[in-house]
Scaffold this motif. Structure first.
Motif, PDB file in Angstrom:
ATOM      1  N   ASN A  95      18.615  25.542 -42.977  1.00  7.61           N
ATOM      2  CA  ASN A  95      19.601  24.634 -42.414  1.00  7.61           C
ATOM      3  C   ASN A  95      18.953  23.828 -41.296  1.00  7.61           C
ATOM      4  N   LEU A  96      19.314  22.554 -41.189  1.00 12.24           N
ATOM      5  CA  LEU A  96      18.840  21.716 -40.092  1.00 12.24           C
ATOM      6  C   LEU A  96      19.934  21.626 -39.042  1.00 12.24           C
ATOM      7  N   LEU A  97      19.608  22.049 -37.839  1.00 11.47           N
ATOM      8  CA  LEU A  97      20.509  21.943 -36.695  1.00 11.47           C
ATOM      9  C   LEU A  97      19.957  20.862 -35.773  1.00 11.47           C
ATOM     10  N   VAL A  98      20.828  20.008 -35.262  1.00  7.46           N
ATOM     11  CA  VAL A  98      20.389  18.880 -34.446  1.00  7.46           C
ATOM     12  C   VAL A  98      20.995  18.995 -33.049  1.00  7.46           C
ATOM     13  N   ALA A  99      20.154  18.894 -32.030  1.00  9.66           N
ATOM     14  CA  ALA A  99      20.609  18.956 -30.643  1.00  9.66           C
ATOM     15  C   ALA A  99      20.238  17.663 -29.938  1.00  9.66           C
ATOM     16  N   ASP A 100      21.188  17.088 -29.212  1.00  4.00           N
ATOM     17  CA  ASP A 100      20.974  15.851 -28.458  1.00  4.00           C
ATOM     18  C   ASP A 100      20.456  16.208 -27.072  1.00  4.00           C
ATOM     19  N   THR A 101      19.201  15.890 -26.794  1.00  3.60           N
ATOM     20  CA  THR A 101      18.596  16.290 -25.524  1.00  3.60           C
ATOM     21  C   THR A 101      19.206  15.552 -24.341  1.00  3.60           C
ATOM     22  N   CYS A 102      19.808  14.384 -24.584  1.00  2.00           N
ATOM     23  CA  CYS A 102      20.427  13.634 -23.490  1.00  2.00           C
ATOM     24  C   CYS A 102      21.742  14.267 -23.036  1.00  2.00           C
ATOM     25  N   ALA A 103      22.332  15.066 -23.894  1.00  2.00           N
ATOM     26  CA  ALA A 103      23.649  15.629 -23.596  1.00  2.00           C
ATOM     27  C   ALA A 103      23.588  17.097 -23.178  1.00  2.00           C
ATOM     28  N   MET A 104      22.380  17.645 -23.053  1.00  2.00           N
ATOM     29  CA  MET A 104      22.253  19.074 -22.791  1.00  2.00           C
ATOM     30  C   MET A 104      21.379  19.334 -21.580  1.00  2.00           C
ATOM     31  N   GLY A 105      21.672  20.439 -20.874  1.00  2.00           N
ATOM     32  CA  GLY A 105      20.867  20.836 -19.727  1.00  2.00           C
ATOM     33  C   GLY A 105      19.578  21.508 -20.151  1.00  2.00           C
ATOM     34  N   GLY A 106      18.659  21.634 -19.211  1.00  2.00           N
ATOM     35  CA  GLY A 106      17.345  22.188 -19.509  1.00  2.00           C
ATOM     36  C   GLY A 106      17.390  23.598 -20.053  1.00  2.00           C
ATOM     37  N   GLU A 107      18.191  24.466 -19.467  1.00  2.00           N
ATOM     38  CA  GLU A 107      18.238  25.857 -19.916  1.00  2.00           C
ATOM     39  C   GLU A 107      18.797  25.959 -21.327  1.00  2.00           C
ATOM     40  N   THR A 108      19.813  25.160 -21.627  1.00  2.00           N
ATOM     41  CA  THR A 108      20.374  25.162 -22.981  1.00  2.00           C
ATOM     42  C   THR A 108      19.332  24.719 -23.989  1.00  2.00           C
ATOM     43  N   LEU A 109      18.577  23.678 -23.651  1.00  2.00           N
ATOM     44  CA  LEU A 109      17.548  23.193 -24.558  1.00  2.00           C
ATOM     45  C   LEU A 109      16.479  24.244 -24.807  1.00  2.00           C
ATOM     46  N   LEU A 110      16.041  24.900 -23.740  1.00  2.00           N
ATOM     47  CA  LEU A 110      14.972  25.880 -23.879  1.00  2.00           C
ATOM     48  C   LEU A 110      15.414  27.076 -24.707  1.00  2.00           C
ATOM     49  N   SER A 111      16.714  27.341 -24.747  1.00  2.00           N
ATOM     50  CA  SER A 111      17.189  28.473 -25.547  1.00  2.00           C
ATOM     51  C   SER A 111      16.935  28.238 -27.033  1.00  2.00           C
TER      52      SER A 111
END
Length: 336
Positions: A95-111
């Motif tokens: 499955n491809l999951l897509v995360a918008d880096t502009c809308a997320m905080g650093g800790e959430t992204l690193l998770s």
């Protein structure tokens, strides 16, 4: 009466092999003889067996998901890239999951870089911190790249593509070419500006007047307003913008003022998003092979997840696409 779903044991019985051999054909076919592989594949076809991806992922302690980290999902540039990724990954059961880096905080992204969240990452944002992303899961960089991270990169030669774009404007007879840059410090912005400067220097021309931008439609509009605010004698006769979205904003602002493209200014974009061939005038631009970028990035990541070593760059070709927004200085607009 409801039929039971075919099982791997049914395939093994029909092919006359063990269930372990069937598993090897499905997961690592190169270690199985061609004759055995054909027998198993025919048995799979006859039984209608489908691999249970959830069970496979559980056995291999995988999530079955790949995350793409994208800077600003509202940008239409990413649509074909993500479509290319999804097609390759779906075929492999991911499955491809897509995360918008502009809308997320650093800790959430690193998770997302934790093995418990994803089996691999495809990173399209060069502004992310290198330290938090380093080698937690298999990772491929696409389009942009992050200094300090050693990972395979799927990209184009942005500097060379910018030289081609500006070279086209110079070949038309323009000698005063301006540039609308991308975000400050962005690797793509720097490469496209460097290519612009190189193209001008090669013809003995001074560096371009650079208007600030951030790849967005609105920053292109602001650049158009800044160009219009200059005395007419100081306005560049051609403008190369580091993204198509900015070029669209620039053309809209110029034409709302009563001036015309390309009569009063030639405009060149970068990317070849779907919209620009339908504009008036249609936009001359540099075409990036966006679907191919997505496909190659996904293929590279799948190989890494399977344990294959992947390093270095995959550089894909670009194409100069000529449309109605560029012409020799002073060219009349059709229909006027």
């Amino acid at each position: 009466m409801q039929h039971q779903r075919p099982k791997i044991v049914d395939v093994a019985r029909l092919a006359g092999v063990s269930t372990a051999t069937v598993s090897r054909v499905l997961s690592n076919p190169d270690v199985v003889s061609a004759e055995t592989r054909r027998s198993v594949e025919e048995a799979i076809r006859q039984t209608g067996y489908r691999l249970n991806h959830a069970a496979r992922n559980l056995r291999h302690r995988r999530t079955g998901g790949v995350v793409a980290l994208v800077p600003n999902l509202s940008n239409p540039f990413f649509s074909q890239i993500l479509a290319g990724m999804a097609a390759v990954l779906a075929g492999a059961g991911y499955n491809l999951l897509v995360a918008d880096t502009c809308a997320m905080g650093g800790e959430t992204l690193l998770s997302y870089a934790e093995p418990s969240r994803a089996d691999g990452l495809i990173v399209l944002d060069g502004s992310l911190p290198a330290e938090g992303l380093k080698r937690r899961v298999p990772m491929v960089l696409a389009c942009e790249w992050i200094p300090g991270i050693e990972a395979p990169r799927v990209k184009i030669d942005n500097r060379a593509a910018a030289r081609v774009a500006v070279g086209h404007l110079l070949d038309l007879g323009h000698r005063h070419v301006a540039h609308v840059a991308g975000p400050p410090g962005n690797v793509l912005s720097e490469a496209r500006l460097a290519g612009t400067e190189q193209a001008l220097a090669a013809r003995g021309l001074p560096p371009p007047h650079v208007f600030p931008g951030d790849f967005s439609l609105d920053s292109g509009r602001r650049a158009g307003a800044a160009w219009l605010a200059l005395p007419p004698a100081e306005r560049a006769s051609a403008v190369f913008l580091a993204s198509d979205a900015m070029a669209c904003g620039f053309i809209g602002e110029v034409q709302h003022s009563g001036l015309a493209v390309p009569r009063d200014v030639s405009v060149m974009g970068f990317d070849d998003i779907e919209l620009v061939s339908h504009m008036t005038p249609a936009l001359s631009t540099i075409r990036q092979p966006r679907e191919a970028i997505g496909r190659r990035a996904a293929q590279c990541l799948l190989a890494m997840i399977a344990g294959e070593a992947r390093d270095g760059d995959i550089v894909l070709p670009t194409e100069l696409v000529l449309r109605a927004s560029t012409a020799p200085p002073g060219t009349a607009v059709l229909g006027r």
